[in-house]
Design an enzyme around this catalytic site. Sequence first.
Site, PDB file in Angstrom:
ATOM      1  N   LEU A 143       0.793  -1.057  -0.147  1.00  0.00           N
ATOM      2  CA  LEU A 143      -0.146  -0.022  -0.134  1.00  0.00           C
ATOM      3  C   LEU A 143       0.664   1.271  -0.013  1.00  0.00           C
ATOM      4  O   LEU A 143       1.899   1.318   0.583  1.00  0.00           O
ATOM      5  CB  LEU A 143      -0.808   0.152   1.334  1.00  0.00           C
ATOM      6  CG  LEU A 143      -1.801  -0.946   1.407  1.00  0.00           C
ATOM      7  CD1 LEU A 143      -2.652  -0.836   2.856  1.00  0.00           C
ATOM      8  CD2 LEU A 143      -3.039  -0.979   0.355  1.00  0.00           C
ATOM      9  N   ASP A 144       0.683   2.330  -0.644  1.00  0.00           N
ATOM     10  CA  ASP A 144       1.067   3.475  -0.505  1.00  0.00           C
ATOM     11  C   ASP A 144       1.419   3.961   0.730  1.00  0.00           C
ATOM     12  O   ASP A 144       0.567   3.646   1.918  1.00  0.00           O
ATOM     13  CB  ASP A 144       0.434   4.733  -1.466  1.00  0.00           C
ATOM     14  CG  ASP A 144       0.562   4.406  -2.778  1.00  0.00           C
ATOM     15  OD1 ASP A 144       1.034   3.798  -3.113  1.00  0.00           O
ATOM     16  OD2 ASP A 144      -0.360   4.947  -3.517  1.00  0.00           O
ATOM     17  N   ARG A 145       2.497   4.739   1.137  1.00  0.00           N
ATOM     18  CA  ARG A 145       2.709   5.119   2.670  1.00  0.00           C
ATOM     19  C   ARG A 145       1.440   5.878   3.006  1.00  0.00           C
ATOM     20  O   ARG A 145       1.060   5.868   4.166  1.00  0.00           O
ATOM     21  CB  ARG A 145       3.869   6.258   2.300  1.00  0.00           C
ATOM     22  CG  ARG A 145       4.353   6.586   4.070  1.00  0.00           C
ATOM     23  CD  ARG A 145       5.524   7.373   3.727  1.00  0.00           C
ATOM     24  NE  ARG A 145       5.785   8.041   4.990  1.00  0.00           N
ATOM     25  CZ  ARG A 145       6.991   8.786   5.289  1.00  0.00           C
ATOM     26  NH1 ARG A 145       7.477   9.538   4.091  1.00  0.00           N
ATOM     27  NH2 ARG A 145       7.158   9.132   6.510  1.00  0.00           N
ATOM     28  N   THR A 147      -1.744   5.786   2.200  1.00  0.00           N
ATOM     29  CA  THR A 147      -3.077   4.936   2.229  1.00  0.00           C
ATOM     30  C   THR A 147      -3.063   4.097   3.427  1.00  0.00           C
ATOM     31  O   THR A 147      -2.109   3.402   3.676  1.00  0.00           O
ATOM     32  CB  THR A 147      -3.048   4.059   0.682  1.00  0.00           C
ATOM     33  OG1 THR A 147      -2.696   4.750  -0.218  1.00  0.00           O
ATOM     34  CG2 THR A 147      -4.392   3.375   0.852  1.00  0.00           C
TER      35      THR A 147
END
Length: 318
Positions: A143-145, A147
Amino acid sequence: MNENNPSVHLITVSTDEAGQRIDNFLRTHLKGVPKSMIYRIVRKGEVRINKKRVRPEYKLQNYDEVRIPPVRRSDDEQAPVSTRLNKVTALNDTVLYEDGCLLILNKPAGTAVHGGSGLSFGVIEGLRALRPDTRFLELVHRLDRDTSGVLLVAKKRSALRALHEQLRAEEMQKDYLALVRSQWQSHVKTVVTPLLKNNLASGERIMRVNSEGKPSETRFKVEERFTLATLVRASPVTGRTHQIRVHAQYAGHPIAFDDRYGDSAFDRQLKGCGLNRLFLHAAKLRFDHPGSGETLRIEAPLDAPLRQCLLYLRAHCK
């Protein structure tokens, strides 16, 4: 080779990372390691791709499993992750599900899934510090940081392989919640556009819609409407970097408080809701348990800032 050695890392190549040379991939994941040493460990066979030796010029393929051995970094290497750090200890409170095969978290926003690029640690490093007796812990996906939401970690190598096979076969259902600008048009149910990675001089990675990029598809469904925003469910079919964020922007509805692909004027309109983070949350994950075969449906509740934002919009923007 002892694949259960906690110092050995097994990394699965994402669709966005495919195509790059193994030596360049290792330089990204082995910060502080001299280039000469990277070439040495590849030539000696200490780095394996799908259990096989490769040459430094080998180009990675989708879902290749890369074995990275323990390597001594330069003198300025970061100290081991401390379990006394608040962010590390807080990971214990985010566990949604755990058994002998799996560990599933509700990842907090602002915490990277792994260290690197100037970050001292990520979720996986924190988990390994908290659970030193757990011999195998590897990320199944990322997951993106910024998110939040469902993050799946394998506790067995066999589980990691089985779950990656589900990803390859597009059998794992991921549903995100995103707050986007203005009124999402109900007839826009799917965004299909190729995405190309661009590395800026600053080192920042930006994804752009480009005909030369990789095929990408995201399905969208309206969940709730407000006067100046729409809460949508986004279900990515492919797994490109920043895919949902770029597809929402491409559709004309950037996500709230997205510092790369967003709209600052829209963010100012939301000032009263008190939110200061990306409104993108991995809300649900459905997959078959790698051991029992049972279908698991995992849901991650919204954190307090996202809940408060929705309460504000319902009270003031309906």
